[in-house]
Scaffold this motif. Structure first.
Motif, mmCIF file in Angstrom:
data_model
loop_
_atom_site.group_PDB
_atom_site.id
_atom_site.type_symbol
_atom_site.label_atom_id
_atom_site.label_comp_id
_atom_site.label_asym_id
_atom_site.label_seq_id
_atom_site.Cartn_x
_atom_site.Cartn_y
_atom_site.Cartn_z
ATOM 1 N N TYR A 40 2.827 20.700 4.764
ATOM 2 C CA TYR A 40 1.394 20.983 4.871
ATOM 3 C C TYR A 40 0.915 21.155 6.311
ATOM 4 C CZ TYR A 40 -3.413 20.511 2.948
ATOM 5 O OH TYR A 40 -4.712 20.713 2.522
ATOM 6 N N SER A 41 0.410 22.355 6.597
ATOM 7 C CA SER A 41 -0.078 22.686 7.944
ATOM 8 C C SER A 41 -1.186 21.733 8.395
ATOM 9 C CB SER A 41 -0.615 24.121 7.971
ATOM 10 O OG SER A 41 0.378 25.031 7.571
ATOM 11 N N ILE A 42 -2.087 21.374 7.476
ATOM 12 C CA ILE A 42 -3.241 20.536 7.799
ATOM 13 C C ILE A 42 -2.797 19.154 8.316
ATOM 14 C CG2 ILE A 42 -5.332 19.436 6.832
ATOM 15 C CD1 ILE A 42 -5.709 22.421 6.731
ATOM 16 N N LEU A 43 -1.646 18.677 7.833
ATOM 17 C CA LEU A 43 -1.137 17.364 8.259
ATOM 18 C C LEU A 43 -0.079 17.482 9.360
ATOM 19 C CD1 LEU A 43 -0.788 15.411 4.880
ATOM 20 C CD2 LEU A 43 -2.617 15.261 6.568
ATOM 21 N N GLY A 44 -0.046 18.633 10.024
ATOM 22 C CA GLY A 44 0.868 18.792 11.153
ATOM 23 C C GLY A 44 2.223 19.386 10.805
ATOM 24 N N GLY A 45 2.371 19.920 9.598
ATOM 25 C CA GLY A 45 3.631 20.570 9.209
ATOM 26 C C GLY A 45 3.910 21.798 10.054
ATOM 27 N N SER A 46 5.181 21.984 10.407
ATOM 28 C CA SER A 46 5.568 23.161 11.193
ATOM 29 C C SER A 46 7.042 23.457 10.945
ATOM 30 C CB SER A 46 5.343 22.915 12.692
ATOM 31 O OG SER A 46 6.303 21.985 13.170
ATOM 32 N N SER A 112 7.711 19.680 0.614
ATOM 33 C CA SER A 112 6.409 19.047 0.443
ATOM 34 C C SER A 112 5.370 20.100 0.010
ATOM 35 C CB SER A 112 6.019 18.318 1.734
ATOM 36 O OG SER A 112 4.885 17.526 1.546
ATOM 37 N N ALA A 113 4.259 20.232 0.733
ATOM 38 C CA ALA A 113 3.262 21.235 0.354
ATOM 39 C C ALA A 113 3.806 22.657 0.447
ATOM 40 C CB ALA A 113 2.013 21.097 1.220
ATOM 41 N N GLY A 114 4.890 22.834 1.211
ATOM 42 C CA GLY A 114 5.545 24.145 1.257
ATOM 43 C C GLY A 114 6.162 24.526 -0.076
ATOM 44 N N ALA A 115 6.416 23.512 -0.934
ATOM 45 C CA ALA A 115 7.018 23.790 -2.242
ATOM 46 C C ALA A 115 6.059 24.530 -3.178
ATOM 47 C CB ALA A 115 7.535 22.504 -2.874
ATOM 48 N N PRO A 116 4.796 24.067 -3.374
ATOM 49 C CA PRO A 116 3.878 24.852 -4.189
ATOM 50 C C PRO A 116 3.548 26.217 -3.590
ATOM 51 C CG PRO A 116 2.787 22.861 -3.338
ATOM 52 C CD PRO A 116 4.240 22.729 -3.069
ATOM 53 N N ILE A 117 3.464 26.279 -2.264
ATOM 54 C CA ILE A 117 3.172 27.563 -1.616
ATOM 55 C C ILE A 117 4.318 28.548 -1.863
ATOM 56 C CG2 ILE A 117 2.866 28.679 0.644
ATOM 57 C CD1 ILE A 117 1.409 26.023 1.505
ATOM 58 N N ALA A 118 5.556 28.091 -1.648
ATOM 59 C CA ALA A 118 6.724 28.945 -1.921
ATOM 60 C C ALA A 118 6.803 29.300 -3.405
ATOM 61 C CB ALA A 118 8.003 28.233 -1.483
ATOM 62 N N GLY A 119 6.486 28.318 -4.267
ATOM 63 C CA GLY A 119 6.550 28.550 -5.712
ATOM 64 C C GLY A 119 5.623 29.647 -6.174
ATOM 65 N N SER A 120 4.459 29.758 -5.522
ATOM 66 C CA SER A 120 3.511 30.818 -5.886
ATOM 67 C C SER A 120 3.980 32.199 -5.435
ATOM 68 C CB SER A 120 2.125 30.528 -5.291
ATOM 69 O OG SER A 120 1.462 29.547 -6.053
ATOM 70 N N ALA A 121 4.937 32.234 -4.513
ATOM 71 C CA ALA A 121 5.433 33.522 -3.991
ATOM 72 C C ALA A 121 6.678 34.024 -4.723
ATOM 73 C CB ALA A 121 5.748 33.381 -2.499
ATOM 74 N N VAL A 122 7.364 33.136 -5.439
ATOM 75 C CA VAL A 122 8.686 33.444 -6.012
ATOM 76 C C VAL A 122 8.705 34.749 -6.817
ATOM 77 C CG1 VAL A 122 10.305 32.696 -7.812
ATOM 78 C CG2 VAL A 122 9.686 31.129 -5.996
ATOM 79 N N VAL A 132 14.182 26.375 -4.410
ATOM 80 C CA VAL A 132 14.467 24.941 -4.256
ATOM 81 C C VAL A 132 13.208 24.254 -3.733
ATOM 82 C CG1 VAL A 132 15.832 23.183 -3.062
ATOM 83 C CG2 VAL A 132 16.924 25.311 -3.815
ATOM 84 N N SER A 133 12.817 23.170 -4.411
ATOM 85 C CA SER A 133 11.692 22.362 -3.976
ATOM 86 C C SER A 133 12.201 21.027 -3.462
ATOM 87 C CB SER A 133 10.747 22.124 -5.162
ATOM 88 O OG SER A 133 10.083 20.890 -5.034
ATOM 89 N N ILE A 134 11.707 20.609 -2.301
ATOM 90 C CA ILE A 134 12.000 19.274 -1.781
ATOM 91 C C ILE A 134 10.678 18.500 -1.773
ATOM 92 C CG2 ILE A 134 12.840 17.945 0.197
ATOM 93 C CD1 ILE A 134 14.440 20.481 1.023
ATOM 94 N N HIS A 167 11.044 7.134 -4.780
ATOM 95 C CA HIS A 167 9.883 6.409 -4.254
ATOM 96 C C HIS A 167 8.872 7.372 -3.619
ATOM 97 C CE1 HIS A 167 12.126 2.267 -3.932
ATOM 98 N NE2 HIS A 167 12.040 2.733 -5.163
ATOM 99 N N ASP A 168 8.821 8.606 -4.110
ATOM 100 C CA ASP A 168 7.864 9.591 -3.600
ATOM 101 C C ASP A 168 6.445 9.091 -3.881
ATOM 102 O OD1 ASP A 168 6.053 12.010 -3.678
ATOM 103 O OD2 ASP A 168 7.921 12.999 -3.113
ATOM 104 N N GLY A 169 5.632 9.021 -2.827
ATOM 105 C CA GLY A 169 4.283 8.487 -2.982
ATOM 106 C C GLY A 169 3.287 9.443 -3.619
ATOM 107 N N PHE A 170 3.654 10.723 -3.738
ATOM 108 C CA PHE A 170 2.734 11.716 -4.298
ATOM 109 C C PHE A 170 3.035 12.028 -5.766
ATOM 110 C CE2 PHE A 170 2.586 12.587 0.263
ATOM 111 C CZ PHE A 170 1.215 12.581 0.476
ATOM 112 N N THR A 171 4.276 11.850 -6.173
ATOM 113 C CA THR A 171 4.700 12.207 -7.526
ATOM 114 C C THR A 171 5.652 11.137 -8.054
ATOM 115 O OG1 THR A 171 4.637 14.543 -6.841
ATOM 116 C CG2 THR A 171 5.706 14.060 -8.940
#
Length: 220
Positions: A40-46, A112-122, A132-134, A167-171
């Motif tokens: 996620y770019s908003i949280l400093g992803g690069s 992470s958030a790159g997974a849903p973004i990539a998934g929408s482009a597949v 592949v989603s991580i 132990h993923d805190g989001f899912t």
């Protein structure tokens, strides 16, 4: 393995800073390249977070490309909260890789958030042959931001691998299983015992992620 930086021009005037990781010629798989989509770019992803993984994949023989989505690093434009503008960035980079690097097939990897973004482009890119989603953020709170992305990847007929820490805190593991129970096509999951969401983005797991992705690619 060698790497070099490039600027990729998008169709909507956005310039994206990317890095190409080239395998040695004697080990190179000429049939497939990997495009990696950062957290996620908003949280400093690069793209820097994916350097270790891209290096590992290149050493395994796969041309790999990382890039900064809009508004990150030297990429122009503005970040979006829901990641829908960034889907265009993924499509731009995949099209560029296909046309300029002579790669007939692409594996899309999202972290992470790159997974849903990539998934929408597949399904928007014909060259993409697998995904592949991580640490896909399927959980209730994350779904407020990324819920509208879910349908695209769950309905895609293309082969999919979902890697997640138990132990993923989001899912939760149950949320992951429930979501994937309705998914189309070939769906694989790999759970990493005891790993948290942000741990999976760190260098400690690069070698394990590389091995899982290489194994998946070879099965395609």
């Amino acid at each position: 393995m060698s790497s070099k930086s490039v600027i990729i021009e998008g169709s909507d005037g956005i310039n994206l800073s990317a890095r190409i990781f080239n395998p040695k010629e004697e080990t190179k798989d000429a049939k497939l390249g990997v495009v990696l989509v950062h957290p996620y770019s908003i949280l400093g992803g690069s793209q820097g977070l994916l350097r270790g993984l891209a290096t590992g994949l290149a050493n395994a023989g796969y041309l790999s490309v990382t890039f900064d989505m809009r508004g990150v690093g030297r990429s122009t434009g503005s970040k979006s909260i829901t990641g829908f503008a960034e889907v265009k960035d993924v499509i731009t980079v995949c099209n560029w890789v296909s046309q300029n690097l002579s790669v007939p097939n692409i594996l899309l990897v999202g972290s992470s958030a790159g997974a849903p973004i990539a998934g929408s482009a597949v399904d928007e890119i014909k060259e993409v042959v697998g995904y592949v989603s991580i640490g896909y953020p399927f959980g209730l709170l994350a779904s407020v931001l990324f819920g509208r992305h879910h349908k695209a990847i769950l309905q895609s007929p293309k082969p999919k691998l979902f890697i997640m820490g138990t132990h993923d805190g989001f899912t939760t593991v149950n949320q992951l299983k429930k979501k994937l129970s309705s998914a189309s096509g070939r769906v694989e999951t790999h759970l990493i015992q005891g790993a948290g969401h942000f741990q999976m983005e760190g260098p400690d797991f690069d070698a394990q992620m590389t091995n899982l992705i290489v194994e998946f690619v070879r099965s395609l």
